[in-house]
Write a protein that holds these residues in place. Sequence first.
Motif, mmCIF file in Angstrom:
data_model
loop_
_atom_site.group_PDB
_atom_site.id
_atom_site.type_symbol
_atom_site.label_atom_id
_atom_site.label_comp_id
_atom_site.label_asym_id
_atom_site.label_seq_id
_atom_site.Cartn_x
_atom_site.Cartn_y
_atom_site.Cartn_z
ATOM 1 N N SER A 130 0.657 -1.076 0.019
ATOM 2 C CA SER A 130 -0.108 -0.050 -0.025
ATOM 3 C C SER A 130 0.839 1.182 0.022
ATOM 4 C CB SER A 130 -0.911 0.144 1.107
ATOM 5 O OG SER A 130 -1.727 -1.423 1.322
ATOM 6 N N ALA A 131 0.311 2.379 -0.544
ATOM 7 C CA ALA A 131 1.159 3.650 -0.674
ATOM 8 C C ALA A 131 1.045 4.356 0.798
ATOM 9 C CB ALA A 131 0.817 4.434 -1.869
ATOM 10 N N VAL A 132 2.059 5.017 0.798
ATOM 11 C CA VAL A 132 1.995 6.077 2.052
ATOM 12 C C VAL A 132 2.374 7.376 1.663
ATOM 13 C CG1 VAL A 132 2.548 4.235 3.856
ATOM 14 C CG2 VAL A 132 4.096 5.232 2.850
ATOM 15 N N GLU A 133 2.322 8.449 2.434
ATOM 16 C CA GLU A 133 2.674 9.771 2.050
ATOM 17 C C GLU A 133 4.030 9.942 2.710
ATOM 18 O OE1 GLU A 133 0.875 14.220 2.575
ATOM 19 O OE2 GLU A 133 -0.316 12.459 2.613
ATOM 20 N N GLY A 134 4.699 10.865 2.183
ATOM 21 C CA GLY A 134 6.004 11.403 3.061
ATOM 22 C C GLY A 134 6.552 12.645 2.212
ATOM 23 N N GLY A 135 7.728 13.106 2.913
ATOM 24 C CA GLY A 135 8.425 14.133 2.077
ATOM 25 C C GLY A 135 9.563 14.574 3.029
ATOM 26 N N PRO A 136 10.579 14.979 2.162
ATOM 27 C CA PRO A 136 11.659 15.714 2.987
ATOM 28 C C PRO A 136 11.349 16.887 3.599
ATOM 29 C CG PRO A 136 12.283 15.589 0.662
ATOM 30 C CD PRO A 136 10.975 14.780 0.778
ATOM 31 N N LEU A 137 11.821 17.294 4.821
ATOM 32 C CA LEU A 137 11.637 18.533 5.190
ATOM 33 C C LEU A 137 12.983 19.605 4.997
ATOM 34 C CD1 LEU A 137 10.339 17.440 8.796
ATOM 35 C CD2 LEU A 137 8.960 17.865 6.692
ATOM 36 N N LEU A 138 12.539 20.792 5.194
ATOM 37 C CA LEU A 138 13.562 21.932 5.215
ATOM 38 C C LEU A 138 14.127 22.183 6.261
ATOM 39 C CD1 LEU A 138 11.528 24.189 2.322
ATOM 40 C CD2 LEU A 138 13.861 23.160 2.080
ATOM 41 N N GLU A 139 13.526 22.135 7.304
ATOM 42 C CA GLU A 139 14.125 21.925 8.697
ATOM 43 C C GLU A 139 13.645 20.996 9.689
ATOM 44 O OE1 GLU A 139 10.851 25.659 9.855
ATOM 45 O OE2 GLU A 139 12.750 26.090 9.523
ATOM 46 N N GLY A 140 14.132 21.184 10.811
ATOM 47 C CA GLY A 140 13.897 20.090 12.043
ATOM 48 C C GLY A 140 14.863 19.990 12.887
ATOM 49 N N ASP A 141 14.672 19.175 13.897
ATOM 50 C CA ASP A 141 15.462 18.942 15.155
ATOM 51 C C ASP A 141 16.579 18.480 14.599
ATOM 52 O OD1 ASP A 141 16.500 18.772 17.522
ATOM 53 O OD2 ASP A 141 15.495 16.931 17.758
ATOM 54 N N ALA A 142 16.436 17.455 13.619
ATOM 55 C CA ALA A 142 17.773 16.759 12.848
ATOM 56 C C ALA A 142 18.976 16.017 14.361
ATOM 57 C CB ALA A 142 18.594 17.586 12.093
ATOM 58 N N THR A 143 18.362 15.562 15.146
ATOM 59 C CA THR A 143 19.125 15.008 16.177
ATOM 60 C C THR A 143 19.005 13.568 16.280
ATOM 61 O OG1 THR A 143 19.060 16.720 17.746
ATOM 62 C CG2 THR A 143 19.275 14.703 18.686
ATOM 63 N N VAL A 144 20.083 12.813 16.314
ATOM 64 C CA VAL A 144 19.821 11.312 16.381
ATOM 65 C C VAL A 144 20.656 10.959 17.657
ATOM 66 C CG1 VAL A 144 20.870 9.163 15.638
ATOM 67 C CG2 VAL A 144 20.099 10.604 13.826
ATOM 68 N N THR A 145 19.766 10.273 18.458
ATOM 69 C CA THR A 145 20.387 9.691 19.773
ATOM 70 C C THR A 145 20.792 8.475 19.651
ATOM 71 O OG1 THR A 145 18.093 8.631 20.426
ATOM 72 C CG2 THR A 145 18.571 10.973 21.186
ATOM 73 N N LEU A 146 21.875 8.163 20.328
ATOM 74 C CA LEU A 146 22.536 6.790 19.967
ATOM 75 C C LEU A 146 22.955 6.353 21.712
ATOM 76 C CD1 LEU A 146 24.348 4.286 18.878
ATOM 77 C CD2 LEU A 146 26.314 5.959 18.511
ATOM 78 N N ARG A 147 22.419 5.411 22.014
ATOM 79 C CA ARG A 147 22.375 4.716 23.365
ATOM 80 C C ARG A 147 23.363 3.392 23.274
ATOM 81 N NH1 ARG A 147 19.203 7.529 26.594
ATOM 82 N NH2 ARG A 147 17.619 8.685 25.910
ATOM 83 N N VAL A 148 24.412 3.369 24.006
ATOM 84 C CA VAL A 148 25.370 2.204 23.816
ATOM 85 C C VAL A 148 25.228 1.555 25.465
ATOM 86 C CG1 VAL A 148 27.587 1.229 23.762
ATOM 87 C CG2 VAL A 148 26.686 3.357 22.117
ATOM 88 N N GLN A 149 24.874 0.369 25.519
ATOM 89 C CA GLN A 149 24.844 -0.311 26.714
ATOM 90 C C GLN A 149 26.163 -1.333 26.760
ATOM 91 O OE1 GLN A 149 20.154 -1.290 26.297
ATOM 92 N NE2 GLN A 149 21.269 -1.971 28.397
ATOM 93 N N THR A 150 27.103 -0.884 27.367
ATOM 94 C CA THR A 150 28.317 -1.900 27.264
ATOM 95 C C THR A 150 28.369 -2.969 27.959
ATOM 96 O OG1 THR A 150 29.550 -0.688 29.151
ATOM 97 C CG2 THR A 150 29.800 0.259 26.918
ATOM 98 N N ASP A 151 27.516 -3.084 29.011
ATOM 99 C CA ASP A 151 27.398 -4.386 29.867
ATOM 100 C C ASP A 151 26.216 -5.199 28.818
ATOM 101 O OD1 ASP A 151 25.149 -2.896 30.289
ATOM 102 O OD2 ASP A 151 25.307 -2.871 32.514
ATOM 103 N N ALA A 152 25.967 -5.081 27.941
ATOM 104 C CA ALA A 152 24.861 -5.870 26.923
ATOM 105 C C ALA A 152 25.614 -6.080 25.719
ATOM 106 C CB ALA A 152 23.551 -4.938 26.894
ATOM 107 N N GLU A 153 26.258 -7.549 25.487
ATOM 108 C CA GLU A 153 26.776 -7.964 24.426
ATOM 109 C C GLU A 153 25.452 -8.467 23.320
ATOM 110 O OE1 GLU A 153 29.901 -10.452 24.608
ATOM 111 O OE2 GLU A 153 31.041 -9.439 26.110
ATOM 112 N N THR A 154 25.845 -8.361 21.922
ATOM 113 C CA THR A 154 24.944 -8.801 20.808
ATOM 114 C C THR A 154 26.021 -9.753 20.176
ATOM 115 O OG1 THR A 154 25.576 -7.030 19.628
ATOM 116 C CG2 THR A 154 23.597 -6.656 20.845
#
Length: 620
Positions: A130-154
């Motif tokens: 099914s189709a969905v709607e979307g589009g790139p923005l000209l502005e925004g928060d543009a924050t990426v959070t990165l949480r690292v759990q060093t005591d949890a191995e994958t």
Amino acid sequence: MTALPRQGVREDWERRSGRRSQASEVGVALAAPTGPRPSTDLRAPTDLRAEDGRGQVSLRWQPVPGAMGYLVERAELGGGSFSTVDHGGRDVLAFPAPHYADTTGEPGRRYCYRVTAIADLEHDPGPRSSAVEGGPLLEGDATVTLRVQTDAETKPLRRVWHMIGSERLSQLADPVVLGGRRVAGEFAESLGIARDQLGADRVRAHAIFHDDLGVYRESNGRPHYDFSRVDGLYDQALAIGLRPVVELSFMARDLAAQPDRTVFTYGAIISPPRDWDRWGELCARLAAHLVERYGLDEVATWGFEVWNEPNLEVFWTGTQAEYFRLYDTAALAIKAVDERLLVGGPSTAAAGWIGAFCDHVLDEQVPLDFVSTHTYGNAPLNVREALRVRELDDVAVWWTEWGVTPTHFFDVTDGAFGAPFVLHGMKHAQDGADALAYWVISDHFEELGRAPRLLHGGFGLLTIGNLRKPRFWALALAEQLDDRLCEVELGGDGAGTLVDAWASRAVDGQVDVLAWNGTFDQSKAASDPLLQRHLAVAVSGLDAAAYDVTVARVDTRHSSIAANWDAEKAWPDDQEWAALRAADHLDIEDLGAATPTDGCIDVDLQLPMPGVVRIRLQPR
């Protein structure tokens, strides 16, 4: 036939390189299937959603069983026709994973998106979502959070980059001087750098049967074999610490059905053999000689790959059926030497013929230890799915060529764009491949002619002079990670599509967080301010009292030889070489000491696109 001059070779390449070889011979039917065929009828992807972000749209959907990849289609909102999103990679448009960042749209405009799955590249795509709607923005928060759990191995890190691509190994004995550098010695040095700094342990190269090595000739109708020059090259490679992947190509002149059909400046013959039994005998003789010289335990780790890109007319004048015969003859001959020797194919361009080849080896009960194929300008497709649905779970997947572009002399290879590209690809390959060989290690590369200047858009991770390009530094940072990966959680604008990460913790407590920001859209290769991200990193599970914190950067201004040289200039003089060597290092900033709060340290920084950062926490 005399090899064409460089310009003639380039024109010939551009004329023929996109043409596919014939699927079957005229008037010759392929053998009827003897077993069940996996269905190529895939269901439509479900749960498609579009997340609007600054300069990009992140699309996510549920994976489809049996899918090798997905095509993303886009239309103008309000009734426009759909077309496949083309990120400019000049090869395969399908994407391997059920998530994708589209940066090709116009910021501020709205679009409709839909997705379809593909079983392979020889069949039509499945039904569309099914189709969905979307589009790139000209502005925004543009924050990426990165949480690292060093005591949890994958899962442990799989170093799929340890196979490296190389120009033909005869360059190890090449007397040519280029840019003031001797090719033979510098090419050997580049292989050593790959071993020492990227962890490479295998090298795959073309043309072991090319006539410059004198392997095969006929006299009075009788074949003669001489592997002495091959021995010299393999002795050097092994001394460096690299095991060969033996690409069985190209055709020796005296064995070729069409000796006048060639490719590359060195005149590699792309013809089928005129005598199939002698082709098999040549493969068997080579394998037996290598076992005798280096020992079975050693050679059994190498791998024999049959030909190079036979689905392209520029590399194979025969048909698909003739390639299958070439493979069968070689595979059976090599296994007759010893069953432990590894053999594989089809070594195709753009992940072609995979389904047909696997069906063929199943029908004919031909040995197959690894499936090999190539792609450029995109993450590698999930070939593992094509094997799984055929119950070929024990067959390895080797991408024996992969890179940022299939195009020779293309400047995207010299800049920072390739740094996040290679990390995206290596992460995508973690579950779907056993090797992802970057093509190639060095700009000492002669397929369409020697390098005309220092920065010329060469395929190499290293320039002439063995200066490290941003792609090299990205792989070097990945190699420095510990095998024990930590759990990471990404959130925000472009998380997991545009921006991705790995993190590891070593036995001594050192923590490395490797994050990258990159699009596959080559129209943004130089950079795009809208795609820059603020990266907020939180590292938890720390148990030392304090840590020294450093940040290594790879982007258009850091760890980039292109930032230190005018690409329009030809070759450096002695003083300029000295300055370039002084600049040939990984840019690392010392952020000083940090004390964890409740076992956590936060680091905030700007992550440009294209860009890579490595945050290192070293216990004091």
